[in-house]
Design an enzyme around this catalytic site. Structure first.
Site, PDB file in Angstrom:
ATOM      1  N   CYS A 130       0.745  -1.193   0.075  1.00  0.00           N
ATOM      2  CA  CYS A 130      -0.072   0.028  -0.079  1.00  0.00           C
ATOM      3  C   CYS A 130       1.025   1.288   0.008  1.00  0.00           C
ATOM      4  O   CYS A 130       0.689   2.103  -0.680  1.00  0.00           O
ATOM      5  CB  CYS A 130      -0.990   0.026   1.190  1.00  0.00           C
ATOM      6  N   HIS A 254      -2.995   6.584   4.504  1.00  0.00           N
ATOM      7  CA  HIS A 254      -1.592   6.693   4.774  1.00  0.00           C
ATOM      8  C   HIS A 254      -1.150   8.192   4.366  1.00  0.00           C
ATOM      9  O   HIS A 254      -1.566   8.620   3.317  1.00  0.00           O
ATOM     10  CB  HIS A 254      -0.587   5.670   4.036  1.00  0.00           C
TER      11      HIS A 254
END
Lengths: 359, 359
Positions: A130, A254
């Site tokens: 990710c 994130h």
């Protein structure tokens, strides 16, 4: 009539799995049938696909008979066990685990960067980590226009990246902290390690286990996956990458501070912003006068990668800072996986070649 | 008998103020009397000092008559207004606000780094920004032994750095989020700016207001204060610094990923760890095999700066990554202020010289 595909989702129940379902529902892929596969523990549960009930089946090698396309996110060992079986049965697999990412037989794909490598797949295509995906989406338009020599990244990673149970732990701990109750961490920083620490209102500079060189495996992934994805271009020179990965008490989205050096020393922040605002998959949110910059909570539910705070290092020509945020469960996982599958469909690549993947 | 001092705390009520009181209580400074000064709004409230009641008085120029030592943390404009008045009345002031930090008449002190500059003070000594202090405490032993060429820092700053009201906002928002209630941010990212954003479970890459060059004022502070503090040494060469400052949903304990380049290219991570473990004010917490690294919640209440995750950039000789955590209200503010005062006492410097500070 366009070809239609029998699709199987391996690991349909987790934080990523539920999003694989919704991303597939919203995709351009013509779906003839879906099959949800999981461990024996989840078999028999019922999930929806486009309003219809789908009963989860226990994954077995025979489950893949007649399947055209597999989207896998049930853990590395599950992928290692089943995907070669699926390929043998003629199914093309897009894998969201780390099982095959560095395998030289397997292309590691972020469509905005290296979709063209799909043409040589052998039945298994890997979806990167990710934190790597959102970084390379932001860096690729910069590399293309100005060249890229070096990257120093610090991550601010959301807890959902460690799975639904970790996310539940964050919320439980947060509530316990507020109520003054005792906190008993069982999962974070990483399920597979020995010690567990409080995540609520805390920072944990460990994601995944430690390697011998003092880097965590997450940092290793950011370094090596970035090179595998970005250096496919024959013109690309080597890019130096170093990373520090930190888990923060955020649910989804994130953040990354990305410091980078370009080859073209005359590059300006304005030119880099322009390159980013024209790039596929990128949304530039960069206006200090309006306090506009990417935020985790605003990234949630979007397929895009948001970039802001682009500015030059004032003492090092050709070096810049930027801030990159994306929904780690979508572009960082489920959407990138489905996007790879869309590319396969679009380019007539949902077929296992004769020189198929060999375990 | 040792000399004793009349001490005034200007701004005794805030998140830093209450810690100034407790750090002074625990200090080696012989206190003859204390006086707590604040705005008219807080006057009349009663706080404790070593078990005794002290009634807060409204700060006025005359409040400083007979005071030897002032510890100030009531905001920049308050310091600007009152500290020159205090100096006129013979009081030496240690200021925790940004009011005088870059003033050439004012030494900017982190005792572990540049205590020797105190000898030339003119009545006002400035305490640096919280995120700067912990970074230079960790970098100075490295600079002394290996030389320091460049620093690239990303901060993970706790909400208490924005004051008690911001900390209250984080906790209120966290509770509202958990209960599914509406969130109405009023303070963060920074009280002085126009827009306010949710901090709970979010990342905000803005601390303080934006400068014209796209950096925030917090980032500007980290760049310029670091140079003022570390370049006092006649041998020190210029150090390049760039910074990205991000607020994270943590209560206390700033984190920082610090990437740095040393002059001595033969330096190893082991040597840097050794230098850190022998340094004043530093606690090395760096053992991946035991999952030992600095965490925000473990730094709370400690005067030390914790360093871990020290490791070389695998592709750039002489470049390293590390992770630095400290209690932003103690070493980042109240303790560093009281520590400066202790140094003044120890070196017989609690006296305003003839060439006193002039506003």
């Amino acid at each position: 009539m366009a070809e239609e595909f029998n699709v199987a989702i391996l690991g349909a129940t987790g934080a990523v799995g539920t999003r694989l379902i919704s991303q597939l529902e919203q995709s351009t892929i013509p779906v003839k049938s879906v099959k949800f596969l999981a461990s024996a523990r989840s078999a028999g549960k019922v999930l929806k696909f486009k309003g219809e009930d789908v009963t989860i089946e226990e994954a077995k090698p025979e489950s893949f008979d007649g399947v055209d396309l597999v989207l896998a996110s049930a853990g590395g060992s599950v992928s290692k066990k089943f995907l070669p079986e699926a390929v043998k049965r003629g199914a093309v697999c897009v894998d969201n685990t780390s099982a095959f990412r560095m395998d030289p037989q397997v292309p590691l794909i972020v469509p905005e960067v290296n979709a063209k490598e799909l043409v040589n797949h052998k039945g298994i295509i890997a979806n990167p980590n990710c934190s790597t995906i959102q970084m390379v989406v932001a860096l690729e338009p910069i590399r293309q226009q100005f060249g890229l020599k070096q990257v120093i990244v610090s991550t601010y990673q959301a807890v959902s990246g460690a799975g639904q149970s970790a996310l539940n732990e964050l919320m439980e701990e947060s509530e316990q902290y507020i109520k003054g109750e005792e906190i008993n961490p069982q999962i974070l920083p990483t399920k597979g390690d020995n010690k567990h620490y409080q995540m609520a209102f805390n920072l944990l500079p460990q994601i995944d286990v430690f390697e011998d060189d003092g880097y965590t495996h997450e940092e290793w992934k950011m370094i090596h996956e970035t090179k595998k994805i970005m250096l496919n271009d024959m013109d690309a020179k080597d890019i130096k990458v170093t990373a520090t990965c930190v888990r923060v008490p955020v649910r989804i989205g994130h953040g990354e501070t990305v410091y980078f050096e370009v080859e073209d020393k005359s590059a300006t922040a304005k030119q880099i912003q322009d390159a980013l605002s024209n790039a596929a998959g990128v949304v530039l949110q960069d206006d200090p006068s309006q306090q506009l910059y990417p935020q985790s909570i605003n990234s949630e539910g979007s397929r895009d990668t948001f970039v802001g705070r682009v500015r030059p290092d004032l003492e090092n020509e050709g070096n810049f800072n930027m801030w990159v945020v994306s929904d780690n469960l979508l572009k960082g996982a489920a959407w990138n996986t489905v996007q790879i599958a869309e590319e396969l469909v679009k380019n007539n690549l949902v077929r296992v070649p004769e020189n198929a993947y060999e375990a």
